[in-house]
Design an enzyme around this catalytic site. Structure first.
Site, PDB file in Angstrom:
ATOM      1  N   PHE A  74      95.027  56.747 -55.573  1.00  0.00           N
ATOM      2  CA  PHE A  74      93.925  55.811 -55.770  1.00  0.00           C
ATOM      3  C   PHE A  74      92.687  56.136 -54.950  1.00  0.00           C
ATOM      4  CE2 PHE A  74      97.870  53.041 -56.013  1.00  0.00           C
ATOM      5  CZ  PHE A  74      98.032  53.260 -57.375  1.00  0.00           C
ATOM      6  N   SER A  75      92.758  57.114 -54.060  1.00  0.00           N
ATOM      7  CA  SER A  75      91.618  57.354 -53.178  1.00  0.00           C
ATOM      8  C   SER A  75      91.678  58.748 -52.580  1.00  0.00           C
ATOM      9  CB  SER A  75      91.588  56.321 -52.047  1.00  0.00           C
ATOM     10  OG  SER A  75      92.734  56.456 -51.233  1.00  0.00           O
ATOM     11  N   THR A  76      90.516  59.178 -52.071  1.00  0.00           N
ATOM     12  CA  THR A  76      90.398  60.409 -51.297  1.00  0.00           C
ATOM     13  C   THR A  76      89.723  60.057 -49.985  1.00  0.00           C
ATOM     14  OG1 THR A  76      90.170  61.738 -53.315  1.00  0.00           O
ATOM     15  CG2 THR A  76      89.453  62.747 -51.252  1.00  0.00           C
ATOM     16  N   VAL A  77      90.201  60.655 -48.890  1.00  0.00           N
ATOM     17  CA  VAL A  77      89.666  60.357 -47.564  1.00  0.00           C
ATOM     18  C   VAL A  77      88.999  61.606 -46.995  1.00  0.00           C
ATOM     19  CG1 VAL A  77      90.177  59.463 -45.262  1.00  0.00           C
ATOM     20  CG2 VAL A  77      91.509  58.676 -47.226  1.00  0.00           C
ATOM     21  N   LYS A  90      87.065  56.610 -46.836  1.00  0.00           N
ATOM     22  CA  LYS A  90      88.078  56.438 -47.872  1.00  0.00           C
ATOM     23  C   LYS A  90      87.389  56.014 -49.166  1.00  0.00           C
ATOM     24  CE  LYS A  90      92.179  53.613 -48.911  1.00  0.00           C
ATOM     25  NZ  LYS A  90      93.056  52.544 -48.386  1.00  0.00           N
ATOM     26  N   ASP A 187     102.939  45.226 -45.714  1.00  0.00           N
ATOM     27  CA  ASP A 187     103.498  46.586 -45.720  1.00  0.00           C
ATOM     28  C   ASP A 187     103.601  47.118 -44.300  1.00  0.00           C
ATOM     29  OD1 ASP A 187     104.598  48.874 -46.762  1.00  0.00           O
ATOM     30  OD2 ASP A 187     102.682  49.769 -47.371  1.00  0.00           O
TER      31      ASP A 187
END
Length: 343
Positions: A74-77, A90, A187
């Site tokens: 869902f993402s790239t950092v 992020k 979580d």
């Protein structure tokens, strides 16, 4: 739930992109390209998160050509610099559903500010073809999972006992703070605990956070598993109800992990099941790599508290305020108010 991939020794924790990034190992070369992180003054942690434009995000990342320190579904950092300090940028994928998930994490991070919760430094919230962006603090000592279980290999020594006790109390205080503000993390796990330059804990990844201390999925809703294998509250699995006591259960597993040095879920077996026959004798539970380098009274208090936290009946589990008080008192023999009979 997607765990970020490791790249060049840089670590990112959490679900779909993680709440923060930790620098370690071979990542020094990537970090050096940006220069030294020159400002870590805690007084600046009180500053409100800045809202950025998409153009500013592009400038920070060199048009998204800077070092990629993590990537999930869902993402790239990216590694970047904000106001003279290194930061993790992020970038969430675009799409209506993913934007709702981004807003959920952003809203949670905007509501909280605590020394043991990862700091949101800035954000960009734009709909359309671009996704949302969170700019988060870096943690130079990796995450608790790798510190405990030697994720980088190399035969490094085990985490010292005193550090384990400190981390447990710091995470407990962060969760107490969240619950006081009616936020359920959702979580709690070792890889969602980052370690800063002083090895202090920073709870991260609020992608599963819920406002309100109790929530249930509506009838006939598609089940969405909150939490991670080994840490998930069995009551939630049975009933679909998330409460603050779900965090308490996950924290209890984390306590057992700190105590034993064993992963919460490994080779198809739950840590809670593995320790059940030994819980009455805490000395048999303590990480064997420590030898005699631990405090027996603290170990007994931690084992008894963990047992209470992972009890099957949520109503009988302690609150996080109770947990904090017990950990603070655990250095004194016989001070724990919980018994091991609840595991």
């Amino acid at each position: 739930m997607m765990l970020l991939q490791r790249r060049g020794g840089l670590l990112c924790c959490g679900c779909g992109g993680g709440g923060g990034v930790a620098v370690g190992g071979r990542a020094a070369a990537a970090t050096a390209a940006f220069g030294r992180d020159g400002d870590t003054d805690d007084a600046k942690s009180t500053a409100a998160a800045r809202q950025l434009s998409w153009a500013q995000v592009e400038a920070m990342t060199g048009g998204f050509t800077s070092a990629v320190v993590g990537e999930g579904g869902f993402s790239t950092v990216y590694l970047a610099r904000l106001g003279g300090s290194l930061a993790a940028v992020k970038v969430h994928r675009s799409g209506e559903r993913l934007h709702r998930a981004f807003r959920q994490e952003l809203d949670a991070l905007l509501r909280v500010r605590h020394p043991h919760i990862v700091r949101l430094l800035a954000f960009c919230d734009q709909r359309g073809s671009t996704g949302g962006v969170l700019v988060l603090e870096l943690a130079p000592n990796g995450n608790l999972h790798d510190q405990l279980h030697g994720g980088d290999g190399g035969g490094k020594p085990p985490m010292p006992w005193a550090r384990r006790v400190s981390v447990a109390l710091q995470v407990a205080r962060a969760l107490e703070y969240l619950h006081d503000r009616c936020v359920v993390h959702g979580d709690v796990k070792a890889s969602n605990v980052l370690l800063d330059a002083g090895m202090a804990a920073r709870l991260c990844d609020f992608g599963s956070a819920r406002a309100g201390l109790s929530s249930a999925r509506p009838p006939r809703a598609v089940p969405v598993l909150l939490g991670s294998p080994g840490y998930v509250d069995p009551h939630y699995l049975r009933c679909g109800v998330v409460t603050s006591k779900s965090d308490v259960y996950s924290f209890g597993v984390l306590l057992l992990e700190l105590l034993t040095g064993v992963q919460a879920f490994c080779d198809g077996r739950l840590l809670t099941a593995a320790v059940a026959p030994k819980i009455a004798d805490p000395c048999k539970l303590v990480d064997q790599r420590l030898g005699c380098r631990y405090d027996t009274d603290e170990a007994a208090a931690m084992a008894a508290l963990a047992a209470a936290c992972v009890g099957d009946n949520p109503t009988l589990r302690p609150s996080m305020a109770d947990v904090v008080r017990t950990l603070e008192a655990g250095r004194r023999p016989g001070s724990s108010t919980y018994t091991s009979s609840t595991l």
